[in-house]
Design an enzyme around this catalytic site. Structure first.
Site, PDB file in Angstrom:
ATOM      1  N   CYS A  80       0.841  -1.189   0.000  1.00 39.48           N
ATOM      2  CA  CYS A  80       0.000   0.000   0.000  1.00 39.48           C
ATOM      3  C   CYS A  80       0.875   1.237   0.000  1.00 39.48           C
ATOM      4  CB  CYS A  80      -0.934   0.012   1.210  1.00 39.48           C
ATOM      5  SG  CYS A  80      -2.082   1.397   1.210  1.00 39.48           S
TER       6      CYS A  80
ATOM      7  N   GLU B  47      -3.753   0.495  -6.189  1.00 37.66           N
ATOM      8  CA  GLU B  47      -2.736  -0.513  -6.511  1.00 37.66           C
ATOM      9  C   GLU B  47      -2.501  -0.455  -8.009  1.00 37.66           C
ATOM     10  OE1 GLU B  47      -1.039  -2.192  -4.429  1.00 37.66           O
ATOM     11  OE2 GLU B  47      -2.222  -2.413  -2.582  1.00 37.66           O
TER      12      GLU B  47
END
Length: 221
Positions: free
Chosen positions: A2, A103
């Site tokens: 992340c 992402e």
DNA sequence: CCAGACGTTGTT
DNA sequence: GTCTGG
DNA sequence: CCAGACGTTGTT
DNA sequence: GTCTGG
């Protein structure tokens, strides 16, 4: 992992949702990047507190700030034993509010960003750690890191890792600084149920951390 | 003993 | 601060 | 995470 | 390739 996320609510919504005692200066953000100050919920004696902490954990023993570029994520499976994180895991756990995270998927030489969020809420929390650092010149920096785990079925096609999202039921357990039951704590660090999440491609405008705005979470067709 | 790492991911 | 490697 | 720099001197 | 900045 992340490395970029968003918080698309105002300060009052965060205060209300996390039931914190203090106020905070914050406006919605569509492109939060490592090294920036991010809102974090910590447990104080009197109750919960929202604070803005540097994203990129600097261990208390660090001689300089150099490590802040690498400690943006901590692996759920080793966080309790790694030198850089284990003290924070014992006593300085926090919630890191978010509305979604990005992402990037590698597809034929290109990188396609996706926004990932929860279907039924604008606010949720990553499992985080925070740390207090005092430098040789007297500088003081409070910093934080987001815990990551393996991807669930929804995220898997995009990336093999994802941040740990805590269920609301887990907030108190995670925040309690006196909880030293490693097993109980680690049980919280599992991939969030994919059925409760959604994921869609967005513009590569998000790639540059200087860009902001609602366009960043618009679905790209 | 001192020196050096202490992190994650992805790519080669 | 604490552990590993030399 | 991605983007952008990565060097020096001198001049504007 | 690696580091810094956002």
């Amino acid at each position: 992992m992340c490395g970029r996320y968003n918080i698309i609510t105002d300060a009052q919504a965060l205060v209300d949702y996390f039931d914190v005692l203090n106020e905070i200066d914050f406006s919605p953000r569509y492109n939060i990047a490592p090294s920036q100050d991010v809102p974090v919920v910590r447990q104080q004696d009197a109750g919960r507190e929202l604070a803005l902490l540097h994203w990129g954990l600097i261990p208390f023993w660090a001689k300089d700030e150099k490590l802040k570029y690498s400690m943006i994520n901590a692996r759920a499976d080793t966080v309790h034993e790694k030198p850089a994180y284990r003290e924070a895991f014992k006593k300085r756990r926090c919630l890191i509010p978010a509305s979604g995270f990005y992402e990037w998927r590698k597809e034929k030489g290109r990188k396609q960003p996706y926004n990932i969020r929860l279907k039924d809420t604008d606010i949720f929390a990553f499992a985080g750690l925070w740390e207090h650092w005092e430098g040789p010149e007297g500088e003081v920096i409070d910093s934080c890191s987001i815990i990551v785990t393996e991807a669930n079925k929804l995220i898997e096609p995009i990336h093999d890792r994802m941040p740990v999202i805590l269920s609301t039921k887990g907030y108190d357990t995670w925040l309690d600084p006196d909880n030293h039951n490693t097993n109980t704590l680690r049980d919280l660090l599992t991939p969030y149920p994919p059925a409760k999440m959604e994921c869609y491609p967005v513009s590569t405008v998000v790639n540059n951390a200087r860009n902001e705005g609602a366009d960043l979470i618009k679905e790209k067709y």
